[in-house]
Write a protein that holds these residues in place. Sequence first.
Motif, PDB file in Angstrom:
ATOM      1  N   SER A  67      15.896 -60.864  15.711  1.00  0.00           N
ATOM      2  CA  SER A  67      14.867 -61.683  15.059  1.00  0.00           C
ATOM      3  C   SER A  67      15.493 -62.740  14.140  1.00  0.00           C
ATOM      4  O   SER A  67      14.926 -63.792  13.931  1.00  0.00           O
ATOM      5  CB  SER A  67      13.875 -60.813  14.297  1.00  0.00           C
ATOM      6  N   ARG A  68      16.684 -62.453  13.612  1.00  0.00           N
ATOM      7  CA  ARG A  68      17.351 -63.434  12.743  1.00  0.00           C
ATOM      8  C   ARG A  68      18.270 -64.354  13.528  1.00  0.00           C
ATOM      9  O   ARG A  68      19.014 -65.131  12.953  1.00  0.00           O
ATOM     10  CB  ARG A  68      18.167 -62.699  11.670  1.00  0.00           C
ATOM     11  N   ARG A  69      18.283 -64.191  14.818  1.00  0.00           N
ATOM     12  CA  ARG A  69      19.076 -65.021  15.732  1.00  0.00           C
ATOM     13  C   ARG A  69      20.592 -64.892  15.486  1.00  0.00           C
ATOM     14  O   ARG A  69      21.349 -65.836  15.726  1.00  0.00           O
ATOM     15  CB  ARG A  69      18.627 -66.493  15.673  1.00  0.00           C
ATOM     16  N   ILE A  72      22.473 -64.654  18.937  1.00  0.00           N
ATOM     17  CA  ILE A  72      22.691 -65.952  19.579  1.00  0.00           C
ATOM     18  C   ILE A  72      23.907 -66.656  18.980  1.00  0.00           C
ATOM     19  O   ILE A  72      24.720 -67.220  19.698  1.00  0.00           O
ATOM     20  CB  ILE A  72      21.405 -66.788  19.421  1.00  0.00           C
ATOM     21  N   TRP A  73      24.030 -66.594  17.670  1.00  0.00           N
ATOM     22  CA  TRP A  73      25.180 -67.250  17.029  1.00  0.00           C
ATOM     23  C   TRP A  73      26.484 -66.565  17.434  1.00  0.00           C
ATOM     24  O   TRP A  73      27.499 -67.226  17.660  1.00  0.00           O
ATOM     25  CB  TRP A  73      25.021 -67.246  15.504  1.00  0.00           C
ATOM     26  N   TYR A  75      27.203 -65.331  20.176  1.00  0.00           N
ATOM     27  CA  TYR A  75      27.618 -65.795  21.505  1.00  0.00           C
ATOM     28  C   TYR A  75      28.494 -67.049  21.406  1.00  0.00           C
ATOM     29  O   TYR A  75      29.243 -67.344  22.329  1.00  0.00           O
ATOM     30  CB  TYR A  75      26.402 -66.149  22.373  1.00  0.00           C
ATOM     31  N   THR A  76      28.370 -67.775  20.295  1.00  0.00           N
ATOM     32  CA  THR A  76      29.160 -69.005  20.143  1.00  0.00           C
ATOM     33  C   THR A  76      30.510 -68.712  19.477  1.00  0.00           C
ATOM     34  O   THR A  76      31.307 -69.617  19.279  1.00  0.00           O
ATOM     35  CB  THR A  76      28.421 -70.070  19.282  1.00  0.00           C
ATOM     36  N   ARG A  81      30.260 -61.509  25.226  1.00  0.00           N
ATOM     37  CA  ARG A  81      29.043 -60.700  25.236  1.00  0.00           C
ATOM     38  C   ARG A  81      29.384 -59.219  25.435  1.00  0.00           C
ATOM     39  O   ARG A  81      28.774 -58.340  24.818  1.00  0.00           O
ATOM     40  CB  ARG A  81      28.117 -61.206  26.340  1.00  0.00           C
ATOM     41  N   SER A 202      21.528 -64.372  28.732  1.00  0.00           N
ATOM     42  CA  SER A 202      21.564 -65.719  28.176  1.00  0.00           C
ATOM     43  C   SER A 202      20.455 -65.831  27.138  1.00  0.00           C
ATOM     44  O   SER A 202      19.413 -65.180  27.259  1.00  0.00           O
ATOM     45  CB  SER A 202      21.344 -66.712  29.326  1.00  0.00           C
ATOM     46  N   ALA A 203      20.693 -66.647  26.108  1.00  0.00           N
ATOM     47  CA  ALA A 203      19.792 -66.657  24.952  1.00  0.00           C
ATOM     48  C   ALA A 203      18.352 -67.059  25.269  1.00  0.00           C
ATOM     49  O   ALA A 203      17.432 -66.665  24.566  1.00  0.00           O
ATOM     50  CB  ALA A 203      20.363 -67.583  23.887  1.00  0.00           C
ATOM     51  N   GLU A 204      18.133 -67.826  26.342  1.00  0.00           N
ATOM     52  CA  GLU A 204      16.771 -68.310  26.581  1.00  0.00           C
ATOM     53  C   GLU A 204      15.825 -67.218  27.061  1.00  0.00           C
ATOM     54  O   GLU A 204      14.617 -67.434  27.150  1.00  0.00           O
ATOM     55  CB  GLU A 204      16.785 -69.484  27.582  1.00  0.00           C
ATOM     56  N   GLU A 208      11.513 -63.060  27.120  1.00  0.00           N
ATOM     57  CA  GLU A 208      11.067 -62.512  28.402  1.00  0.00           C
ATOM     58  C   GLU A 208      11.088 -60.987  28.362  1.00  0.00           C
ATOM     59  O   GLU A 208      12.027 -60.395  27.829  1.00  0.00           O
ATOM     60  CB  GLU A 208      11.982 -63.015  29.531  1.00  0.00           C
ATOM     61  N   ARG A 213      16.734 -60.993  35.781  1.00  0.00           N
ATOM     62  CA  ARG A 213      15.738 -61.347  36.790  1.00  0.00           C
ATOM     63  C   ARG A 213      15.535 -60.267  37.871  1.00  0.00           C
ATOM     64  O   ARG A 213      14.415 -59.890  38.166  1.00  0.00           O
ATOM     65  CB  ARG A 213      16.198 -62.666  37.441  1.00  0.00           C
TER      66      ARG A 213
END
Lengths: 273, 301
Positions: A67-69, A72-73, A75-76, A81, A202-204, A208, A213
């Motif tokens: 929730s605090r992202r 995602i950070w 990953y950079t 991962r 992946s972050a997007e 979902e 998938r």
Amino acid sequence: MKQAMKLYALIKKDQLILAFILGVVLMGLEVGTSLWQNKVSYIVNSGLLLIGGWLLVGFISLLMDQSRRLDIWLYTQKISRGQLFIIRVLLMVVVPIVTGFAVNTLILLAIQPADLRNLMLTSANLALGYFFIASLTAVIYTIIGPNWMKVAGLFFTLAVLVQPLETIASLWHNDLLPDMVVTLLTSMVLLSIGYSLSKKISAETTDEAVRVRYLRWPVVIFVFVATNLTSLANHVGQVDIKVVVSTMIVPIILSGLTFFFVFRPKIKLTWDK
Amino acid sequence: MTLVIENISKKIQQQDVLKNVSFELNTGEIVGLVGRNGSGKTTLFDTIAGELLPDFGRIGLDGLDYIKTIRLHEQLFYVDMPENWLRYYSPRKIKAILKLAYPNFDEQWYDAEIKRFGLNNSKRIRTYSKGMRALFMIIVSFASRAQYVFLDEPLDGLDVLIRDQVKQLIVNQVTSHQTTVLIASHNLVDLDTLVDRVLLLKNHTIDRTFAIEENKNIRKYQLAYSGEVLPTFLRDSGTIIAQTGHVVTIVFNDFTEALGIKLAGQDFKFIEELPIGSEDVFRASFAEEAHVWQQELEGTK
């Protein structure tokens, strides 16, 4: 890997300390209650409470990462991962379980109960039980996107797994050692699955329901089959066609809901001609 | 050292967001990234930085695959805006974390800038005003001393005085440390004063790369027509930015000699060429869409 571990531990330091404190408080309460009620053998549960409290706060802390992202950070950063997955398992699962089990062992050695061996085995079995649940949680955390769905998915999976797990355990004639080996191996397989899936995230896909998938349909089918089997297993009496049909109602509703969240079909309601 | 983006493609929810995006970022450059809302600027940043996994393409640095070679990740600084984890920590704690993440983190410069702009060192970033947060992000980005700094709408929320200081800060950092900066912004006027060149994202790809002085084909004119109605060739070959009575300001995307001859004709009482900026190039690049909207607006009147 070492640097990645240092970075994650530094960011999560406060939450890890909080998780440990909660575990210690729960452990202290158990020890205090046992001594107060003169039930010294109950003290052996205290280490397991330490694990439980620690794991619970660890899980909440993981939800906060998303929730605090922070996920995602990371990953950079200089963390792959897969490494992030391993670090989390080590810090949020292995450390609490090993610490709790060590505390339990020390307490058992200190009080020297008559059935020390059995109590040690029971303690190890419970710690492995925690490890299994934590491994399952790791897979669910990886596959499912939104936080509330992760929590719902975990509760659902645990609820539908109780019956089959009890059945499987009974097949081993309650022999603790093979039980423990199977639990450990199953947990390791689950963690391996979680590890390989984590590398594809992946972050997007955070919003979902199913982030991978090709696992969308398997998840819907799992919900249907697991709920149906649980309903059938809980049925008392003869199973006939009526029972089979009636036990399908809840699975159809639940898998329908899952389908709706996973595939998000666009239903257009309109009164226009 | 060059960051090479080669044919990056990314689909989100089955929709193309980036399609064969290719460009290079060289040492010490400030590059602008412009595009319409939802054109994929943030997705491009997220993909290069490693948050998103590209469906296709490669990001190369020092001849290595940037995404797969995680040791290279300390050479790029990017934080999502406006939602990010930094909001939940104080500058002091962030410094401790970033010192570990970025080996060249410039602690002294960071402390000095925090003090210079009067930011509270022990308060969490989320308690800051929008402008203060934007300012902090710029400070922290450059303090990382990463070779590549990506800034998404960095000047958003800053007042004019702070904006000027921040622009100066960016230029100073690039000059003294040869940092490469990629800036996504809708504020094209500010970009003009800051960047060496601009990448224009259109139709999911880099449609053109331009430096203002290089755009000889794009021209901007203010003119007054003499007849009752606007000559039709103007609308067909340019984008009208403003019109007051018979006075029109227009940008031509592809100015030709033939067009020049027409403008010099009897139809116009007055004509003056104006200096162009990124905003004009942007308008010219989206001339067709603007024209359709203009027609729709006129149709609804």
